[in-house]
Write an enzyme that holds these catalytic residues in place. Structure first.
Site, PDB file in Angstrom:
ATOM      1  N   HIS A 121      12.644  33.204 -16.173  1.00 44.74           N
ATOM      2  CA  HIS A 121      12.915  34.596 -15.792  1.00 44.74           C
ATOM      3  C   HIS A 121      11.976  34.986 -14.643  1.00 44.74           C
ATOM      4  CE1 HIS A 121      15.366  34.711 -19.236  1.00 44.74           C
ATOM      5  NE2 HIS A 121      14.688  35.526 -20.028  1.00 44.74           N
TER       6      HIS A 121
ATOM      7  N   CYS B 260      11.521  37.700 -24.354  1.00 46.28           N
ATOM      8  CA  CYS B 260      11.076  36.743 -23.328  1.00 46.28           C
ATOM      9  C   CYS B 260      10.591  37.378 -22.023  1.00 46.28           C
ATOM     10  CB  CYS B 260      12.178  35.723 -23.049  1.00 46.28           C
ATOM     11  SG  CYS B 260      13.834  36.408 -23.065  1.00 46.28           S
TER      12      CYS B 260
HETATM   13  N1  LIG Z   1      16.845  32.334 -25.647  1.00 41.19           N
HETATM   14  C1  LIG Z   1      15.682  32.902 -25.319  1.00 41.19           C
HETATM   15  O1  LIG Z   1      15.190  32.770 -24.166  1.00 41.19           O
HETATM   16  C2  LIG Z   1      14.918  33.734 -26.331  1.00 41.19           C
HETATM   17  C3  LIG Z   1      13.666  34.213 -25.983  1.00 41.19           C
HETATM   18  C4  LIG Z   1      12.932  34.970 -26.891  1.00 41.19           C
HETATM   19  C5  LIG Z   1      13.459  35.229 -28.141  1.00 41.19           C
HETATM   20  N2  LIG Z   1      14.690  34.774 -28.465  1.00 41.19           N
HETATM   21  C6  LIG Z   1      15.189  35.051 -29.815  1.00 41.19           C
HETATM   22  O2  LIG Z   1      15.133  33.829 -30.549  1.00 41.19           O
HETATM   23  C7  LIG Z   1      16.215  33.772 -31.501  1.00 41.19           C
HETATM   24  C8  LIG Z   1      17.047  32.520 -31.220  1.00 41.19           C
HETATM   25  O3  LIG Z   1      17.592  32.597 -29.917  1.00 41.19           O
HETATM   26  P1  LIG Z   1      18.407  31.377 -29.263  1.00 41.19           P
HETATM   27  O4  LIG Z   1      18.526  31.729 -27.838  1.00 41.19           O
HETATM   28  O5  LIG Z   1      17.819  30.088 -29.642  1.00 41.19           O
HETATM   29  O6  LIG Z   1      19.849  31.531 -29.980  1.00 41.19           O
HETATM   30  P2  LIG Z   1      20.978  30.404 -30.218  1.00 41.19           P
HETATM   31  O7  LIG Z   1      20.891  29.366 -29.172  1.00 41.19           O
HETATM   32  O8  LIG Z   1      22.235  31.170 -30.363  1.00 41.19           O
HETATM   33  O9  LIG Z   1      20.579  29.745 -31.643  1.00 41.19           O
HETATM   34  C9  LIG Z   1      20.739  30.435 -32.855  1.00 41.19           C
HETATM   35  C10 LIG Z   1      20.281  29.577 -34.007  1.00 41.19           C
HETATM   36  O10 LIG Z   1      20.400  30.331 -35.229  1.00 41.19           O
HETATM   37  C11 LIG Z   1      21.244  29.611 -36.138  1.00 41.19           C
HETATM   38  N3  LIG Z   1      22.058  30.542 -36.930  1.00 41.19           N
HETATM   39  C12 LIG Z   1      23.018  31.401 -36.475  1.00 41.19           C
HETATM   40  N4  LIG Z   1      23.579  32.068 -37.521  1.00 41.19           N
HETATM   41  C13 LIG Z   1      22.966  31.596 -38.640  1.00 41.19           C
HETATM   42  C14 LIG Z   1      23.108  31.860 -40.023  1.00 41.19           C
HETATM   43  N5  LIG Z   1      24.003  32.759 -40.462  1.00 41.19           N
HETATM   44  N6  LIG Z   1      22.318  31.200 -40.905  1.00 41.19           N
HETATM   45  C15 LIG Z   1      21.403  30.296 -40.454  1.00 41.19           C
HETATM   46  N7  LIG Z   1      21.225  29.977 -39.160  1.00 41.19           N
HETATM   47  C16 LIG Z   1      21.993  30.628 -38.265  1.00 41.19           C
HETATM   48  C17 LIG Z   1      22.121  28.707 -35.283  1.00 41.19           C
HETATM   49  O11 LIG Z   1      22.575  27.636 -36.087  1.00 41.19           O
HETATM   50  P3  LIG Z   1      23.996  26.895 -35.803  1.00 41.19           P
HETATM   51  O12 LIG Z   1      23.783  26.013 -34.610  1.00 41.19           O
HETATM   52  O13 LIG Z   1      24.215  26.117 -37.049  1.00 41.19           O
HETATM   53  O14 LIG Z   1      24.996  27.963 -35.555  1.00 41.19           O
HETATM   54  C18 LIG Z   1      21.097  28.299 -34.209  1.00 41.19           C
HETATM   55  O15 LIG Z   1      20.258  27.289 -34.718  1.00 41.19           O
HETATM   56  C19 LIG Z   1      16.975  35.098 -31.342  1.00 41.19           C
HETATM   57  O16 LIG Z   1      16.485  36.041 -32.259  1.00 41.19           O
HETATM   58  C20 LIG Z   1      16.632  35.515 -29.906  1.00 41.19           C
HETATM   59  O17 LIG Z   1      16.757  36.906 -29.700  1.00 41.19           O
HETATM   60  C21 LIG Z   1      15.439  34.014 -27.596  1.00 41.19           C
END
Ligand SMILES: NC(=O)c1ccc[n+]([C@@H]2O[C@H](COP(=O)([O-])OP(=O)(O)OC[C@H]3O[C@@H](n4cnc5c(N)ncnc54)[C@H](OP(=O)(O)O)[C@@H]3O)[C@@H](O)[C@H]2O)c1
Length: 335
Positions: A234, A142
């Site tokens: 950010h 991000c």
């Molecule tokens: N947050 C940001 O600003 C941002 C920016 C750029 C990139 N990213 C990337 O985008 C991705 C998601 O980030 P996020 O911030 O949205 O994370 P998050 O809020 O922790 O969400 C994670 C998601 O993945 C699912 N998940 C976790 N373990 C799993 C499994 N074993 N099998 C299937 N689904 C699973 C969760 O489902 P449950 O709810 O069922 O646990 C949830 O839907 C990451 O790779 C992160 O590095 C994030």
């Protein structure tokens, strides 16, 4: 086109849903998450949702992989599990990923349409090499996604050196990322692997595309990252040194006139950079539906040297919105 969102219950996943709810090209068919969420109606998890999407039952990843009957997949899975899952899907289906698992592979582009649209050509090479019908396209981490828009403009004047200090929102750490007690009344000057990612990804994104290869640029870059008690958005303090000696006015004009996608008419298009005197996440993160980054506080600090502040919405420009724009660019390039 029918799409699945993997990680649909997380912060990035919910942002995908919000942005795709009324999308003119992509229609949500599957919402996929972990076993913890399996069988729940989406509105039980994402209480803000209204309309038909709220009644979709969340599927487990395991169930979805048995019959991934969609035209493309948006992945917001944690990097710890995204790697193999995305590869399996990409054998048949285009995958647009937010995870870092494949970003650093030579045949996988880190795409930011305004910055390196030509790197989309790497997809064909990736498909040939891996014998896939689908492919994997990633978007940057991000803070990199926000930074590289202004760096692209600066590269027009010969970018020699970049120092950047980030002030990153809590939502960047995911839904379960930080406890209130950790971040309230605090600044945490450590985000795992983030500085390395900004440095590595910026060089690849701004790299030259030559005969199925990206040659990273060699400007000097050093990042220092911090987490601050801001919900979304950010902010980054940037110090740069250029080859050319230009004026503040010339540089400001260059930022403001930067608009390479204007003619393409992509559904998620927004002007990429807007200038504001004093950029602030609370005021400016939603500009251009979260796709516009703000640049401001621009000052010349020496011969060929400038400082400025840039900010953008980490969940939209820095994640789901960026990924959707990548898919739009890809499918528009086919017609
Ligand atoms: N947050 C940001 O600003 C941002 C920016 C750029 C990139 N990213 C990337 O985008 C991705 C998601 O980030 P996020 O911030 O949205 O994370 P998050 O809020 O922790 O969400 C994670 C998601 O993945 C699912 N998940 C976790 N373990 C799993 C499994 N074993 N099998 C299937 N689904 C699973 C969760 O489902 P449950 O709810 O069922 O646990 C949830 O839907 C990451 O790779 C992160 O590095 C994030």
């Amino acid at each position: 086109m029918e799409v699945a969102i993997l990680g649909a219950t997380g912060l990035v996943g919910q942002t995908f849903v919000r942005l795709l709810e009324n999308h003119s090209w992509f229609k949500i068919k599957h919402l996929v998450a972990s076993e913890r969420s399996k069988g729940k109606k989406y509105k039980e998890i994402a209480e803000w949702v209204s309309g038909d999407i709220g009644d979709i039952e969340v599927e487990s990843l395991e169930d979805f992989l048995k019959n991934p009957d969609v035209d493309l997949v948006f992945s917001a899975l944690p990097s710890s599990i995204a790697g193999k899952v995305e590869e399996k899907l990409a054998e048949k289906i285009p995958v647009f990923s937010n995870a870092s698992s494949h970003r650093y592979e030579d045949d996988v582009p880190i795409l930011v349409p305004e910055v390196n649209a030509e790197q989309i050509k790497l997809i064909k090479f990736q498909q040939e090499q891996r014998e896939w019908e689908g492919f994997i396209v990633t978007n940057p981490n991000c803070s990199t996604a926000i930074l590289v828009l202004s760096l692209k403009v600066l590269s027009g004047f010969g970018l020699r050196k970049v120092n950047v200090a980030t002030m990153q929102a809590i939502s960047g750490a995911g839904f379960r990322g930080l406890s209130a007690l950790q971040i309230f009344d605090n600044v945490i000057p450590h985000i795992e692997k983030e500085e390395w990612k900004i440095e590595k990804e910026s060089r690849k994104i701004l790299g030259k595309f030559e005969r199925n290869k990206i040659i990273p640029t060699d400007f000097e870059i050093a990042a220092l990252t911090t987490r601050v008690p801001v919900s979304n958005g950010h902010t980054e303090a940037v110090f740069v040194e250029l080859d050319e000696d230009i004026s503040v006015e010339e540089l400001r004009k260059a930022f403001e006139s930067f608009d390479p996608l204007k003619e393409l008419k992509l559904p998620s298009y927004a002007k990429p950079i807007i200038y504001r005197k004093i950029p602030q996440p609370k005021l400016h993160r939603e500009l251009g539906n979260g796709m516009t980054v703000t640049v401001g506080r621009l000052e010349k600090i020496g011969e060929r040297k400038f400082k400025y502040v840039t900010l953008g919405h980490n969940l939209i420009r820095g994640a789901a919105g960026g990924s959707i724009l990548n898919a739009e660019l890809y499918f528009s390039s086919l017609s």
